[in-house]
Design a protein around this motif. Sequence first.
Motif, PDB file in Angstrom:
ATOM      1  N   VAL A 665      -2.552 -34.990   1.670  1.00 42.99           N
ATOM      2  CA  VAL A 665      -4.177 -34.433   1.674  1.00 42.99           C
ATOM      3  C   VAL A 665      -4.162 -32.945   1.520  1.00 42.99           C
ATOM      4  O   VAL A 665      -3.134 -32.263   1.918  1.00 42.99           O
ATOM      5  CB  VAL A 665      -4.522 -34.876   3.108  1.00 42.99           C
ATOM      6  CG1 VAL A 665      -6.008 -34.081   3.510  1.00 42.99           C
ATOM      7  CG2 VAL A 665      -4.513 -36.394   3.542  1.00 42.99           C
ATOM      8  N   ALA A 675      -9.641 -32.386   7.635  1.00 40.67           N
ATOM      9  CA  ALA A 675      -8.461 -32.831   7.032  1.00 40.67           C
ATOM     10  C   ALA A 675      -7.039 -32.820   7.718  1.00 40.67           C
ATOM     11  O   ALA A 675      -6.236 -33.896   7.663  1.00 40.67           O
ATOM     12  CB  ALA A 675      -8.000 -31.835   5.756  1.00 40.67           C
ATOM     13  N   ILE A 784     -12.451 -38.890   4.661  1.00 36.85           N
ATOM     14  CA  ILE A 784     -11.030 -38.713   4.077  1.00 36.85           C
ATOM     15  C   ILE A 784      -9.902 -39.621   3.932  1.00 36.85           C
ATOM     16  O   ILE A 784      -9.176 -40.108   3.245  1.00 36.85           O
ATOM     17  CB  ILE A 784     -10.495 -37.187   4.553  1.00 36.85           C
ATOM     18  CG1 ILE A 784     -11.457 -36.011   4.230  1.00 36.85           C
ATOM     19  CG2 ILE A 784      -9.020 -36.865   4.207  1.00 36.85           C
ATOM     20  CD1 ILE A 784     -11.010 -34.908   5.340  1.00 36.85           C
ATOM     21  N   CYS A 788      -7.901 -41.812   1.433  1.00 38.45           N
ATOM     22  CA  CYS A 788      -6.404 -41.826   1.371  1.00 38.45           C
ATOM     23  C   CYS A 788      -5.893 -43.419   1.146  1.00 38.45           C
ATOM     24  O   CYS A 788      -5.303 -43.768   0.210  1.00 38.45           O
ATOM     25  CB  CYS A 788      -5.912 -41.538   2.675  1.00 38.45           C
ATOM     26  SG  CYS A 788      -6.029 -39.818   2.955  1.00 38.45           S
TER      27      CYS A 788
END
Length: 794
Positions: A665, A675, A784, A788
């Motif tokens: 990330v 994040a 996020i 992923c």
Amino acid sequence: MTVQGRGQRLDTPGEARRVEILHALERKLLWLSAWMIHTANHIRPNRDGLKVGGHQASCASSVSILAALYFGMLRPADRVAVKPHAGPVFHAINYLLGRQKREKLETLRQFGGIQPYPSRVKDGGEVDFSTGSVGLGVALASFGSLVQDYVHLHNLAPEGIPPGRHVAVVGDAELDEGNIYEALLEGWKHDIRNVWWVVDYNRQSLDSVVPDRLFGRIEGLFRDMGWNVVTIKYGRKLEAAFARPDGEHLRRWIDDCPNSLYAALTFQGGAAWRSALLAELGRIEGIRAIIDPLTDDELAALMTNLGGHDIETLMEAFRTQDAEGDQPTCFIAYTVKGMGLPFAGHKDNHSGLMTKEQMGSFRELMAIRPGHEWDLFEGLDIPEAELRDFLASVPFAEPLTAAGRSLVSPAIHVPATFAAPKVGEGRKQSTQAAFGDILAEIGRGRDEFADLAKRIVTTSPDVTVSTNLGPWVNRRGIFDRHKKNDVFRDAKLASAQRWGMSPEGQHVELGIAEQNLFLILAGLGLADRLYGARLLPIGTVYDPFVNRGLDALIYACYQDARFLLVSTPSGLTLAPEGGQHQSVNTPLIGMAADRLAAFEPAHADELAILLRHAFDHMQKPDGSAVWLRLSTRGLLQPERTLDPAAVIAGAHWVVPPAAGARIAVAYQGALAPEAMAAFEELRSEEPTAGLLAITSPDRLHAEWLASRRAVRGGVRQVSHIERILAPLAPGAALVTVLDGHPAAHAWMGAVRGQRVVPLGVDRFGQAGDIPDLYREYGLDSDAILDACAEALLG
Ligand SMILES: Cc1ncc(C[n+]2csc(CCOP(=O)(O)OP(=O)(O)O)c2C)c(N)n1
Ligand SMILES: [Mg+2]
């Protein structure tokens, strides 16, 4: 502040001869500028069939003005912005002064040759200010004068370099640009001095002839801003005609003549002038007495004898004004676009080029023998020795320094480290607050920071306090040529800001006009080369409004001005302020702008490294201006030791991935917490994953491109981003996030063929709080994590 005394009066002995010489040189400039453009278009081979271009008419319009300035009025310390389309005349002047080579004149618009519009970087030190984007050079002449005052009032000027006058030779259509008026107003506030704008008032722009009576308006505007206005309308021949019996009728007729008609008659020539005059004034005896004895050519010459083509009238006007003092002055010099050329006055002549046949006739008129086109004094009826003596004696011919007009100023020591501000345990801090704190600390001017503090000059367009410059300003004061007390302070009224103004102050407060911010940064950032005093300028602005001044920012970088731009707050993270204030495209501007190294730190320790780097980088010969994009969002500050080189190169691993990791990330700026939260969850499933802090997609990308180019040269330097991404598996996914356009990261997939899933903002923002906005725009930790998951599955 007074500038040096000027040249002799017109009535000194020998002056008549000087005028003859000036006429000869004027003629030479007309020839050389036309010939340079002709060579580029008709003599040099054309390999691609594209038009080369050039502006013979724009040059012709300004030859007398430029001759009067450079061969009469200007002093070595004066700094000049020449209207872009008179570039060839400027180079021809330098050729006559022995500062430009003949071979170079032949390279106009060629690769590696003379640029179409004067360029400081590419054409060399004779150019004081680059021009090209109309209006900006003109305004920079004003800001340059303010910067010069700053340098002198702070006693930073080197010995032997007196203050000079700042002169802009202005195309009349440049006055349509709004930035001109912003600069006038700001100049008035700062009481600028010793500035001349000489308007080449040919009443033509690119497309057309300008509206009549426009100058009544413009003249009024200048006067309202505290300028003198000197109108140079008619030459001596016309004035003499007006002075004859009934001559006033002729004056009135021309005064009332619409610009388009005047232009058309100029193009048509003597016979057309005669029939127009006879039709309207033919019954007036005195008028007949004036025009009847003249041939058509003589009549045309009389009717186009405007002040801007009459060197004696120009000289007289300049000298009179020079003696008047230092009030800024606008000269409105009436001219004919294309004067002396076959397309004089034609409304379409802006890009007009003489044909080979027209050039042949023009050559004969100029008495130039084939093969002698570049000879310095060919075709002039004054002995060469006399011309050479004259040129050697003009005040401007004296070199400003032995090394020329571009000055140098040694680098200022930058202490090896800047400490990040201390924040209490569990307290948050934003990059903007950290910036204000570090600068305020430097502002104490302690120990190693003393020299640095003296050279920093800050400026901001009415967002000084809201960008956290306040504490610095409280320490270092506001610059003004005149001392002014802080009324609130004197009245003991509580305020966090101390706004006393004085010549010692180190902050230049501007009104809200972002182009002015970038223009003054251009001036401040060239102070080492223009005024021999290195300054370390910092300009602050809200990030979205970089767009408002963008052309001026690019213009400043184009000239290689060195400054630090701090833009804050930025992005959606500004939250409740809404879409107009939430910047989206600025990270991409940072990547695409040349000579501007753009960074976006997330934490104060990175900021401290980058701020230190900025002062260093902006002083390096191969450095550049620097841009820091900051935020007002407070973040918890990590305890860690950073590798400054990695932060400066653009990225560092917060948690390095294990070799062969399938995913990482990456975050930039204020989205670090989202994040990090997503990363913590990801790690429970993917223990090898890495977390990357990106501090500059711009630097990463630039170095990557440079290293790829270097391959061709046989040297292959592995770039930082290649090293950073090396531990990840070849097909690994990189989920990136920033509060700005995701294209800033999307390219990273091309570095090693890994898969980038770029998150960011590609729509206008809107009001809201951070949780709502980050969710809506897909920037929160859930988004996020989803990215992923998708990346791992895909
Ligand atoms: C910001 C900007 N917009 C457009 C142009 C294109 N352009 C070049 S010259 C010109 C007209 C200039 O007219 P003027 O200033 O009167 O110059 P002159 O008549 O002396 O050639 C235009 C529109 C430019 N150079 N810069
Ligand atoms: Mg014009």
